[in-house]
Design an enzyme around this catalytic site. Structure first.
Site, PDB file in Angstrom:
ATOM      1  N   SER C  91      -5.391  65.853  52.485  1.00  0.00           N
ATOM      2  CA  SER C  91      -5.591  64.405  52.575  1.00  0.00           C
ATOM      3  C   SER C  91      -4.230  63.722  52.506  1.00  0.00           C
ATOM      4  O   SER C  91      -3.851  63.171  51.491  1.00  0.00           O
ATOM      5  CB  SER C  91      -6.491  63.928  51.437  1.00  0.00           C
ATOM      6  OG  SER C  91      -7.804  64.388  51.624  1.00  0.00           O
ATOM      7  N   LYS C 166     -10.192  59.115  56.861  1.00  0.00           N
ATOM      8  CA  LYS C 166     -10.717  59.601  55.592  1.00  0.00           C
ATOM      9  C   LYS C 166     -10.429  58.611  54.469  1.00  0.00           C
ATOM     10  O   LYS C 166     -11.297  58.320  53.645  1.00  0.00           O
ATOM     11  CB  LYS C 166     -10.124  60.967  55.228  1.00  0.00           C
ATOM     12  CG  LYS C 166     -10.839  61.487  53.987  1.00  0.00           C
ATOM     13  CD  LYS C 166     -10.362  62.776  53.423  1.00  0.00           C
ATOM     14  CE  LYS C 166     -11.143  63.003  52.125  1.00  0.00           C
ATOM     15  NZ  LYS C 166     -10.551  64.054  51.303  1.00  0.00           N
ATOM     16  N   LYS C 235      -5.871  58.145  44.603  1.00  0.00           N
ATOM     17  CA  LYS C 235      -4.910  58.603  45.607  1.00  0.00           C
ATOM     18  C   LYS C 235      -5.337  58.144  47.004  1.00  0.00           C
ATOM     19  O   LYS C 235      -4.528  57.631  47.779  1.00  0.00           O
ATOM     20  CB  LYS C 235      -4.815  60.138  45.566  1.00  0.00           C
ATOM     21  CG  LYS C 235      -3.819  60.728  46.543  1.00  0.00           C
ATOM     22  CD  LYS C 235      -4.069  62.232  46.736  1.00  0.00           C
ATOM     23  CE  LYS C 235      -3.549  62.677  48.099  1.00  0.00           C
ATOM     24  NZ  LYS C 235      -4.113  63.962  48.530  1.00  0.00           N
TER      25      LYS C 235
END
Lengths: 306, 306, 306, 306
Positions: C91, C166, C235
């Protein structure tokens, strides 16, 4: 004392000029080499291309941002002898400054962050306000040099503290200006005079630097000419919010205010004066704040606006 | 001049006392009848049960909120003769004040809103700051009376303007205190000293009333004893936000700040001092702000805190 | 086809296992060398220390964040032959991905970003949802490999688009969960049953993934065991906000929500399950949301929660 | 059963029509008396001026807001016999409803709040969704009548709960729409296709009613024709925020979102469709969201939008 001065922009050029005029031996350096050469000629100094900038007792950096500072120091740090002094007077990111200071320490260099406030006018007169981060001995060593450039020199803490302090001051200033605009917008829509509101706020607990200086001088006057742009304010706010994020400090009001400035930059252009944020808040509220038609006090305020 | 004074709470009692001592003929009135009777005896005044409060040349109201003011005036307005003067010195809601002033005008009464700031100490010494809303002739008529109670009397606009102005001042003050706490929390988590930060902010554009007065005196000292409660601040903020909503003024930062105070009230109790909001922001950030151990400046600040 | 797989954490290990079991020749690599060696032994694969990882036809990265990806690729890219395929399934930050993809293109490598969602359980079963960014031919080339790992493979745009998508999905999910918690908290404080509210919201315009799945299964149940931590959500939110800042997109609601999660992380610990954010909102509101005592529907919901 | 129906606006008229057509004996009442007379003639009902509206077994109110409801009931409650049933189907404020229900209980009347959703189209077809607050026996007593008007009748709690639930649903819906617009704006500025983003969000945890229905049908289509106005949404949001304030529930995200809608109302006009909020967010971000040129899926979505 010989000084390598890197970065001759709107702030760097007058700062270098003051140093030359006060008797320091200057070596000038800028990405625009011909400009550095010409300024060196005018000041009786020498110049050097960035790639060839080499050993120096003292290095002063006045660059656009942390990546620019890091790029210059990547080449320069290995060439400096132990004991040299590096002063980053740019408005850099505190986290990057901490990393660069650590690398400098490994090479036994003194490293200070010393961002300034006051704008070009005070750079010319040597009356900048300077917030210094670093070790005490390095600060004392740099003080005579800094005294040529500024009248208010405050040692605020270890490496990075100067850069953090500058960003935090501008953050609180930015919140104060947006909030003052919101409050005046509510009052004006209710029917209150802006100047009356400012007088009451300044005599009471609502007062801040915006109500005391900026609102009257730059907003009610419709001048919007403080000389500090929206773009630079957004940059400082992002720096402050990064320090907040890196330290895990939740700051909802500050985070929201950065979004307000981002929106104002989109709407009004990033080169607009930062006081235009008030015009953004006004526009959203459907009003425009003005001085009262025949207000004899319109020019009375003389405090400094930066 | 005979004055009917309704509402003898923490503020009302010393205000009535000053009026009595300056030679005004007072009729006292309070929901706590025996208290009103006792205070009247001490001041050489008379008292009257609320239901029997009747004609008076001047009426002063010092009540908890707009519904209380409306309830008293529902009974009282019909009993007043044309030409009487009503002064609402409570912190009422501006929209309600506008409605009550209109009803008073129909009955040919003068109506002023004249909320105060300064707290109990200044009520005792007659040095309150008074923001007055209403027609100019009524303000002039009331001025001698108000001068007994306050040293700073500002006519800020038509009916409701006084109440609006007070709420707006407290709103800007509330934003300034929360934002100062956020900024100090970021800095403290980064490693800066609170007192150093305050000194820099106050010398620069970040300064506001909180950085100049409240933070050092009430927060860094851990005293939290300004005398103005969280509950009262929340009430004033709701009033200011209602004016914003009623006038269709979008104020995202102000709206968010009200939520911060609401959360602090839940967490710390609504009777906590309003400066405890800083402790709420600190707690969320995982730190506590203190004066530096041996700071000789700890007691130097003497500006007023309200 | 031989595949160099770098990063054997909670997600990487089961993903590598599936590839080995489907007949791919794997070379495993991890900072924990002995772990990589042991896993290689179990899977009948080989392993290589990071410093010696060399030419490979295909490289898959499953690392903690962009700096880790950049560090690995700094060493690896120069060793890859033109025509090799690099797939970053971490990610990562979209801006960093765009830069790495450009460097890969200079070396005539195919580069894809292909972050996943679904958690460890779906990594094990090969049912991950995979969002792919990059050029169409590279996506087609990678599809057979990705099909071993995931059941839903969506090509969402050019390089960086997968990582952006995402982060954006998780941002909207995060806002929806915080907002649902606020709404249920208001209603519960007013006297409404949480389960009743969820039923009405899901039958009307208020429904979102949190009201349909997470609230009942992880919050009202007090289980808080979705398997996705607060730290990972913070995050992803920081990544999404960076994309917003880099593209100059003002997003006040999103920025505020990140601060809420930051505060929850401080209060509850960053290893807490991300659904604990609801407990943070509840705690601030002075209530706790529960399933109704004898609610027969308590276990009826079976949709997937990720 | 004879029913006094007060309030024959866009919603009230078709609702009254359905009741008449299903065989109820109706007495119609509206501030526009000639309109009430004409509608009564068409429906074979009778009409009565508001001032003369008297005893009735059942009273249904469909009025603009709580003050209107209170004004009507001030005159009407004293005229109703013990045992009568009052149903307020307006979108009133829950706190006001609680007070009115208490007054009704003193007079031994049954009182229900039963706000609706579904818009004019579903009022005509009798398929409204109805959220009912009040005591169980009163709900059962009203059910046959409500069944003529709506197909989904949910008893959500005691008096005020219906009005609260409706406001809370619209609050969560409003947050979801603003947040979806922010997320799509970030993605579009980064280079992602709106329709692709919606597909991914709806297959994952980011989905909400806006991503499933409103964004494609009303925003990407540029139709903005949901039939529910910005003004009505702002009213519902203010109601929800008042419940939050009255119950001391801190809701920063909800409070901020109300300000966004207030700003959109200023910018786009309060009669604009509520889905125009997305255009406001887009405009601030400097983009416009569209369906992909040749997207064959453009008309595929058929779920209901309310």
């Amino acid at each position: 004392m010989s000084v390598l001065f890197v970065g001759l922009g709107a702030m760097g050029a007058p700062m270098a000029t003051r140093l030359a005029q006060s008797g320091h031996q200057l070596v000038l350096c800028d990405v625009r080499e011909s400009y550095a050469r010409e300024l060196a000629r005018l000041l009786g100094a020498t110049h050097v291309p960035l790639a060839e900038a080499g050993p120096a007792e003292t290095v002063i950096l006045m660059l656009p941002d942390s990546p620019a500072v890091a790029a210059v120091l990547d080449g320069l740090l290995p060439k400096l002898a132990a004991g040299a002094l590096v002063i980053d007077m740019s408005s850099s990111a505190p986290a990057a400054t901490v990393r660069l200071a650590a690398r400098a320490a490994e090479r036994h260099l003194d490293y200070l962050d010393a961002p300034v406030s006051g704008g070009v006018a005070r750079a010319v007169t040597g009356e900048l306000s300077i917030m210094v981060g670093g070790a005490e001995p390095a600060v004392e060593r740099a003080r005579p040099l800094l005294a040529v450039l500024g009248s208010g020199i405050t040692h605020v803490g270890p490496s990075g503290a100067g850069h953090a302090m500058k960003a935090l001051n501008n953050l609180l200033s930015a919140v104060g200006l947006v909030a003052a605009a919101e409050v005046l917008a509510i009052g004006a829509n209710f029917g209150l005079e802006p100047q009356t509101m400012l007088d009451v706020l300044n005599a009471s607990t609502g007062g801040n630097h915006a109500t005391r200086v900026k609102m009257d001088r730059f907003v009610l006057s419709r001048a919007f000419d403080s000389g500090f742009s929206l773009r630079l304010m957004v940059k400082d706010l992002r720096t402050a919010l990064e320090v907040a994020a890196d330290t895990g400090t939740p700051v909802p009001v500050s985070a929201l205010v950065l979004q307000e400035w981002t929106a104002a930059g989109r709407a009004l252009g990033h080169t607009a004066d930062h006081t235009h944020i008030a015009a953004y808040v006004e526009g959203r509220a459907g009003i425009e704040l003005h001085r009262t038609a025949a207000d004899p006090s319109a020019d009375r305020r003389t405090e400094d606006a930066r």
